[in-house]
Design an enzyme around this catalytic site. Structure first.
Site, PDB file in Angstrom:
ATOM      1  N   TYR A  20     -68.190   2.619 104.189  1.00 15.32           N
ATOM      2  CA  TYR A  20     -68.313   3.456 102.999  1.00 15.32           C
ATOM      3  C   TYR A  20     -69.689   4.121 102.978  1.00 15.32           C
ATOM      4  CZ  TYR A  20     -68.236   4.847  98.079  1.00 15.32           C
ATOM      5  OH  TYR A  20     -68.286   5.565  96.909  1.00 15.32           O
TER       6      TYR A  20
ATOM      7  N   SER B   5     -72.424   9.385  97.024  1.00 17.55           N
ATOM      8  CA  SER B   5     -72.589   8.116  96.326  1.00 17.55           C
ATOM      9  C   SER B   5     -74.042   7.695  96.450  1.00 17.55           C
ATOM     10  CB  SER B   5     -71.687   7.042  96.930  1.00 17.55           C
ATOM     11  OG  SER B   5     -72.023   5.743  96.447  1.00 17.55           O
TER      12      SER B   5
END
Length: 259
Positions: A163, A148
């Site tokens: 995350y 990401s």
């Protein structure tokens, strides 16, 4: 051979985790359109089977749906065996399965921390360990991990330190794996999307409607991309078109990290 011929995946078999919807499904469709037979891996047997049937009908490739939890090593081993039984080889692994949880770091429970790391990082390791062994035994292959842009920047306004930790781990895991497995003719690269318009993102925005304007204010593009916009990149990374590329992470974020 023309340059377009280097993108073909005919005769290849790909495993895509978390592939019944969203980004995973879009990646599975793209690989199928390039000619690969696909094993779709999802926790939901019904959703996986429906997705497999629809992708086979749309693209003409062979598909297989395997219900599995990527954090369960027994499930992962069974998934690899089912793929080998059905197709005879594993040439491409796309580690897409992932989750996100938001909470301030000082309020986040250990249960939440472990849940995200287990799925986003341990799941990548387990699938790579077992599918990668089949690649090594078979003479090579290609691994594409889902990282990401959050591995490189701090997102705002959501608070999701776990995350970020998990996706930063995916980037480092990919780089080290590429170094260790080059001798086996196994390449490993990662994709690092920005904000993609998925069901998971829509659910987050439904609870936090002001987030979208904050995100878009940092992007060079005027809107979030649909999952299908990632298809070209996964085909490139999975195919011979990227044969001289390993250990890298491709950021696809609408220009979010430029500024």
């Amino acid at each position: 051979m023309s340059v377009l011929d280097e993108f073909t995946l005919h005769g290849k078999t790909a495993i895509v985790t978390g592939s019944s919807k969203g980004i995973g499904r879009a990646l599975a469709v793209a690989l199928a359109e390039a000619g690969a037979d696909i094993c779709l891996v999802n926790r939901s047997e019904r959703e996986g089977r429906l997705a497999a049937e629809e992708i086979a009908a749309e693209t003409g490739v062979e598909t297989l749906a395997v219900p599995a939890d990527v954090t369960d090593e027994d499930d992962v081993e069974a998934m690899v065996e089912a793929t080998l039984d059905a197709f005879g080889s594993i040439d491409i692994l796309v580690n897409n399965a992932g989750i996100a949880r938001t909470a301030p770091a000082h309020e986040m429970s250990l249960e939440t921390w472990n849940e995200v790391l287990q799925t986003n990082l341990t799941g990548v390791f387990l699938c790579t360990k077992h599918a990668g062994k089949a690649m090594i035994d078979g003479g090579g292959g290609t691994i594409v991990n889902m990282a990401s842009m959050s591995a490189f920047v701090a997102n705002y306004p959501q608070e999701e330190v776990v995350y970020h930790a998990s996706k930063g781990g995916v980037v480092s895991f990919t780089r080290q794996l590429a170094s260790e497995w080059a001798k086996y003719d196994v390449r490993a690269n990662a994709m690092a999307p920005g904000y993609i318009r998925t069901e998971m993102v829509d659910e987050l925005l439904a609870e936090n409607p002001d987030m979208e304007s904050a995100w878009l204010s940092e992007m060079l593009m005027e809107e979030m991309a649909p999952p299908e916009d990632l298809g070209g990149t996964v085909v490139y990374l999975a195919s011979d078109a990227s044969s001289y590329m390993t250990g890298e992470t491709v950021v696809i974020d609408g220009g979010y990290t430029v500024r």
